[in-house]
Design a protein around this motif. Structure first.
Motif, short mmCIF file in Angstrom:
data_model
loop_
_atom_site.label_atom_id
_atom_site.label_comp_id
_atom_site.label_asym_id
_atom_site.label_seq_id
_atom_site.Cartn_x
_atom_site.Cartn_y
_atom_site.Cartn_z
N THR A 199 9.91 -5.11 16.21
CA THR A 199 11.29 -5.10 15.70
C THR A 199 12.23 -4.38 16.67
O THR A 199 13.31 -4.87 17.00
N GLY A 200 11.81 -3.23 17.16
CA GLY A 200 12.64 -2.46 18.08
C GLY A 200 12.85 -3.15 19.41
O GLY A 200 13.96 -3.14 19.97
N ALA A 201 11.79 -3.77 19.96
CA ALA A 201 11.91 -4.45 21.25
C ALA A 201 12.87 -5.63 21.17
O ALA A 201 13.69 -5.84 22.07
N LEU A 202 12.78 -6.41 20.12
CA LEU A 202 13.67 -7.56 19.97
C LEU A 202 15.12 -7.12 19.81
O LEU A 202 16.04 -7.76 20.34
N LEU A 203 15.35 -6.04 19.09
CA LEU A 203 16.70 -5.51 18.95
C LEU A 203 17.24 -5.08 20.32
O LEU A 203 18.40 -5.35 20.66
N GLY A 204 16.41 -4.39 21.11
CA GLY A 204 16.83 -3.93 22.42
C GLY A 204 17.23 -5.08 23.33
O GLY A 204 18.25 -5.00 24.04
N PRO B 147 19.69 3.06 22.88
CA PRO B 147 18.39 3.69 22.62
C PRO B 147 18.28 4.26 21.22
O PRO B 147 17.22 4.19 20.59
N LEU B 148 19.40 4.82 20.72
CA LEU B 148 19.39 5.34 19.35
C LEU B 148 19.09 4.22 18.36
O LEU B 148 18.26 4.37 17.45
N ALA B 149 19.73 3.07 18.55
CA ALA B 149 19.51 1.93 17.64
C ALA B 149 18.07 1.43 17.74
O ALA B 149 17.42 1.15 16.72
N ILE B 150 17.55 1.34 18.97
CA ILE B 150 16.19 0.84 19.17
C ILE B 150 15.17 1.77 18.52
O ILE B 150 14.32 1.34 17.73
N LEU B 151 15.26 3.06 18.85
CA LEU B 151 14.24 3.99 18.38
C LEU B 151 14.35 4.27 16.88
O LEU B 151 13.33 4.36 16.19
#
Length: 447
Positions: free
Chosen positions: A206-211, A167-171
């Motif tokens: 960007t965040g969703a694809l990383l997650g 979650p830290l990486a996503i947000l």
């Protein structure tokens, strides 16, 4: 009291709480920082209606998106309990169900969002300039809705597995990209209000694809396979949908309160709606930081309930509650001593600054009142007791609504007094429900 002190002195619990809370606080704080950057960038453009358009447009989008917050909360509770049972198949099913719900709901909201926004703006009766810019901002933001809802489901699922780094990486990725693009699009490319919306859309995707990419590594810690046939049967969806339904009703009621602040502020003028937006950025900063501790409660209490460990449940609440109180006192001191600086950072429009400074004392006392509702929300979410959360929120709104009506004549002062009262009653209602469940011995029993 000796039991509370003993629980507070348990060092392993402090370590577990902060191992989850610290990354979540860092990532959560990045969310209001984006709103602050939006305000700082747009707030230094020449007209109050430009800042007001971002405030109102973001409020409309947030009303739709945050009403879907059950995608995160429902996933967290079920994933935490599945992790407590070490059930890899259930974790895979919860993840897939959350993502499928996110996609379906994004399509539905995208269809109804535009006509609903038109009705809302007619109700607000904003100035013509504010009206048009708000529409442009909101219509652009809708393109990021599928990614935003998918991120809710992903963050909730990761948190349930006690993985706070994902979650830290996503947000952080989402919000740092948003900040960088906001500065570039608004100040560099001179795209104005619409540029701020475009930055948010790109950042959300960007965040969703990383997650999605990070789920592969996380699943390796919990061996198992998806029961594809079970996804076709109603009974496999019913527990998640029942919890999500109740959290949705609760979130809709909560977002209605925030939305009404924007509606009433817009009726009081462009400067007032802009000033309230700056003050609510302070609430967002406080809430997202304290939510880091509440998220730790969700994961640890859900895990304890899954493992049927009453001592771990109690200790998690005591330790997280103590740190939440300390943090809320810190925020109250911050806004009391440096609140004017906080407002000045966001805008240089004199009328907006003067209006915000006038209502700053309300923001200063808010953390001490609101902190308990955040902590108790974490307990109810971890226990997947969404029905009680729903009932508490609906009861709170019904109790406060007559008072809100009576205080309309006080203008923006009445609006802020009502909001403080709402947060106080919300905390008391949740505490009363939690106390009753504890007396009945139901926290480790069946939902």
């Amino acid at each position: 009291m000796p039991t509370l002190l003993t629980d507070w002195r348990d060092r392993p619990t402090h370590h577990r709480v902060w191992a989850l809370a610290a990354p979540m606080i860092l990532s959560n704080i990045s969310v209001p920082l984006v709103a602050l950057v939006d305000s700082m960038v747009i707030g230094h453009l020449p007209h109050a209606h430009q800042l007001g358009a971002v405030a109102v447009g973001a409020s409309l989008y947030t009303f739709l998106a945050w009403a879907m917050g059950f995608l995160r909360m429902g996933s967290t509770g079920f994933a935490a309990q599945a992790a407590g049972r070490n059930d890899g198949a259930a974790l895979r099913q919860i993840l897939l169900q959350g993502l499928l719900l996110a996609l379906g709901l994004a399509m539905l909201l995208g269809t109804v969002g535009i006509p609903l926004s038109h009705l809302a703006l007619e109700w607000m009766q904003p100035s013509p300039e504010l009206n048009q810019l708000t529409r442009d901002f909101f219509h652009t933001r809708l393109f990021g809705l599928p990614a935003a809802l998918a991120s809710y489901a992903l963050v909730g699922w990761f948190l349930g597995t006690q993985n706070a780094r994902a979650p830290l990486a996503i947000l952080l990725t989402t919000n740092l990209v948003n900040i960088a693009l906001n500065l570039w699009f608004v100040l560099g490319l001179d795209w104005g209000v619409v540029g701020s919306a475009r930055a948010s859309v790109i950042a959300e995707w960007t965040g969703a694809l990383l997650g999605l990419a990070l789920t592969q590594k996380a699943l390796r810690a919990y061996p198992g396979h998806i029961a594809w046939a079970a996804l076709k049967r109603w009974h496999s969806w019913r527990p998640l949908l029942a919890v999500n339904r109740d959290i949705f009703i609760r979130s809709l009621a909560l977002q209605s309160v925030f939305f009404m602040i924007t509606v009433q502020g817009a009726r009081l003028g462009d400067a007032t709606v802009a000033a309230n937006a700056l003050l609510l950025n302070g609430l967002l900063l406080t809430a997202h930081a304290l939510d880091g501790l509440a998220h730790a409660v969700e994961a640890l209490c859900g895990h304890a309930i899954g493992a049927r460990d009453r001592q771990a449940l109690r200790r998690s609440l005591v330790v997280a509650g103590g740190w939440s109180l300390i943090a809320s006192v810190g925020f109250t001191l911050l806004f009391t001593l440096a609140g004017h600086v906080f407002i000045a950072m966001q805008t240089d429009i004199p009328s907006v600054r003067e209006t915000a400074d006038l209502y700053l004392p309300y923001l200063a006392v808010l953390p001490l009142i609101a902190v308990w509702s955040y902590l108790l929300d974490g307990l109810f979410i971890g226990a997947t007791r969404a029905r009680e959360m729903r009932n508490g929120m609906v009861l709170t709104v019904l109790l406060v609504l007559p008072i809100a009506w009576a205080l309309q004549g006080l203008g923006n002062h009445g609006l802020w007094i009502t909001f403080l009262l709402f947060m106080a009653v919300r905390s008391l209602t949740l505490w009363a429900i939690a106390w009753r469940l504890n007396r009945q011995g139901l926290w480790l029993g069946a939902n």
